[in-house]
Scaffold this motif. Sequence first.
Motif, PDB file in Angstrom:
ATOM      1  N   PHE A  34       0.851  -1.189   0.000  1.00  0.00           N
ATOM      2  CA  PHE A  34       0.000   0.000   0.000  1.00  0.00           C
ATOM      3  C   PHE A  34       0.881   1.232   0.000  1.00  0.00           C
ATOM      4  CE2 PHE A  34       0.959  -0.502   4.440  1.00  0.00           C
ATOM      5  CZ  PHE A  34       0.964   0.785   4.969  1.00  0.00           C
ATOM      6  N   ALA A  35       0.265   2.391  -0.122  1.00  0.00           N
ATOM      7  CA  ALA A  35       1.018   3.643  -0.090  1.00  0.00           C
ATOM      8  C   ALA A  35       0.132   4.761   0.430  1.00  0.00           C
ATOM      9  CB  ALA A  35       1.546   3.993  -1.477  1.00  0.00           C
ATOM     10  N   ILE A  36       0.780   5.807   0.834  1.00  0.00           N
ATOM     11  CA  ILE A  36       0.119   7.051   1.196  1.00  0.00           C
ATOM     12  C   ILE A  36       0.714   8.097   0.257  1.00  0.00           C
ATOM     13  CG2 ILE A  36      -0.147   8.806   2.982  1.00  0.00           C
ATOM     14  CD1 ILE A  36       0.147   6.466   5.026  1.00  0.00           C
ATOM     15  N   ILE A  37      -0.155   8.720  -0.548  1.00  0.00           N
ATOM     16  CA  ILE A  37       0.316   9.683  -1.542  1.00  0.00           C
ATOM     17  C   ILE A  37      -0.583  10.913  -1.538  1.00  0.00           C
ATOM     18  CG2 ILE A  37       1.326   7.865  -2.988  1.00  0.00           C
ATOM     19  CD1 ILE A  37      -1.036   8.224  -4.914  1.00  0.00           C
ATOM     20  N   SER A  38      -0.198  11.907  -2.291  1.00  0.00           N
ATOM     21  CA  SER A  38      -1.009  13.114  -2.423  1.00  0.00           C
ATOM     22  C   SER A  38      -2.244  12.849  -3.251  1.00  0.00           C
ATOM     23  CB  SER A  38      -0.200  14.215  -3.126  1.00  0.00           C
ATOM     24  OG  SER A  38       0.827  14.660  -2.318  1.00  0.00           O
ATOM     25  N   LYS A  39      -3.344  13.433  -2.839  1.00  0.00           N
ATOM     26  CA  LYS A  39      -4.570  13.309  -3.616  1.00  0.00           C
ATOM     27  C   LYS A  39      -4.376  13.890  -5.015  1.00  0.00           C
ATOM     28  CE  LYS A  39      -9.532  13.862  -3.264  1.00  0.00           C
ATOM     29  NZ  LYS A  39     -10.632  14.343  -2.423  1.00  0.00           N
ATOM     30  N   SER A  40      -3.530  14.903  -5.141  1.00  0.00           N
ATOM     31  CA  SER A  40      -3.285  15.516  -6.445  1.00  0.00           C
ATOM     32  C   SER A  40      -2.582  14.560  -7.411  1.00  0.00           C
ATOM     33  CB  SER A  40      -2.473  16.805  -6.301  1.00  0.00           C
ATOM     34  OG  SER A  40      -1.203  16.534  -5.740  1.00  0.00           O
ATOM     35  N   ALA A  41      -2.037  13.454  -6.913  1.00  0.00           N
ATOM     36  CA  ALA A  41      -1.373  12.462  -7.767  1.00  0.00           C
ATOM     37  C   ALA A  41      -2.346  11.383  -8.251  1.00  0.00           C
ATOM     38  CB  ALA A  41      -0.211  11.811  -7.018  1.00  0.00           C
ATOM     39  N   ILE A  42      -3.608  11.485  -7.839  1.00  0.00           N
ATOM     40  CA  ILE A  42      -4.633  10.509  -8.236  1.00  0.00           C
ATOM     41  C   ILE A  42      -5.330  11.015  -9.497  1.00  0.00           C
ATOM     42  CG2 ILE A  42      -6.805   9.411  -7.548  1.00  0.00           C
ATOM     43  CD1 ILE A  42      -4.472   8.396  -5.936  1.00  0.00           C
ATOM     44  N   TYR A  43      -5.449  10.121 -10.476  1.00  0.00           N
ATOM     45  CA  TYR A  43      -6.123  10.445 -11.725  1.00  0.00           C
ATOM     46  C   TYR A  43      -7.454   9.688 -11.785  1.00  0.00           C
ATOM     47  CZ  TYR A  43      -1.561  12.271 -12.943  1.00  0.00           C
ATOM     48  OH  TYR A  43      -0.381  12.979 -12.936  1.00  0.00           O
TER      49      TYR A  43
END
Length: 163
Positions: A113-122
């Motif tokens: 799993f990962a935790i990333i920025s919402k802005s990196a979600i397409y």
Amino acid sequence: LMQQNPKLHIHLRDNNSDSVINDNKHNTVDIGIVEKEIQDNAIECKKIMEDEMVYIYKKSVQPRMDICFVREKGSGTRFYQEVGLSELKLNPYLIEINNIKIIKQMVEDGNGFAIISKSAIYPEDYEKLMITTLNVKRHYYLAQHVDKYIDKNIRAVIEMIMK
């Protein structure tokens, strides 16, 4: 911007926040965008965008909670990933990858799993990934050396970014 300034040359580099600040301090870049607030008297930071962190794992699979893909130390994202892990009360094995696209691919393949920025979600990511918003806000900042001479071309880029 390019139509208004046809002689403007933009060279874009993708580095972690610490590298961007170092390049700013040594005048090898004119401006930078970083993912964490910088506490340095030589650097001026202006808030340009708010974002939030999301927890992602492959849909239709019990997520592997023992492996988390994270950015490398020095990345602004890494700082917020660690905050997110703390919020989730998780202490997984961390695999460092310096590219968000590769991190997302590893998660899509069901490797962890990962935790990333919402802005990196397409939009297409919602088909393959479970995406849960965390209570972790962050900002992006425009960073520049306080003594940097700002010509009309750099000013035009800064004005576009600040809009």
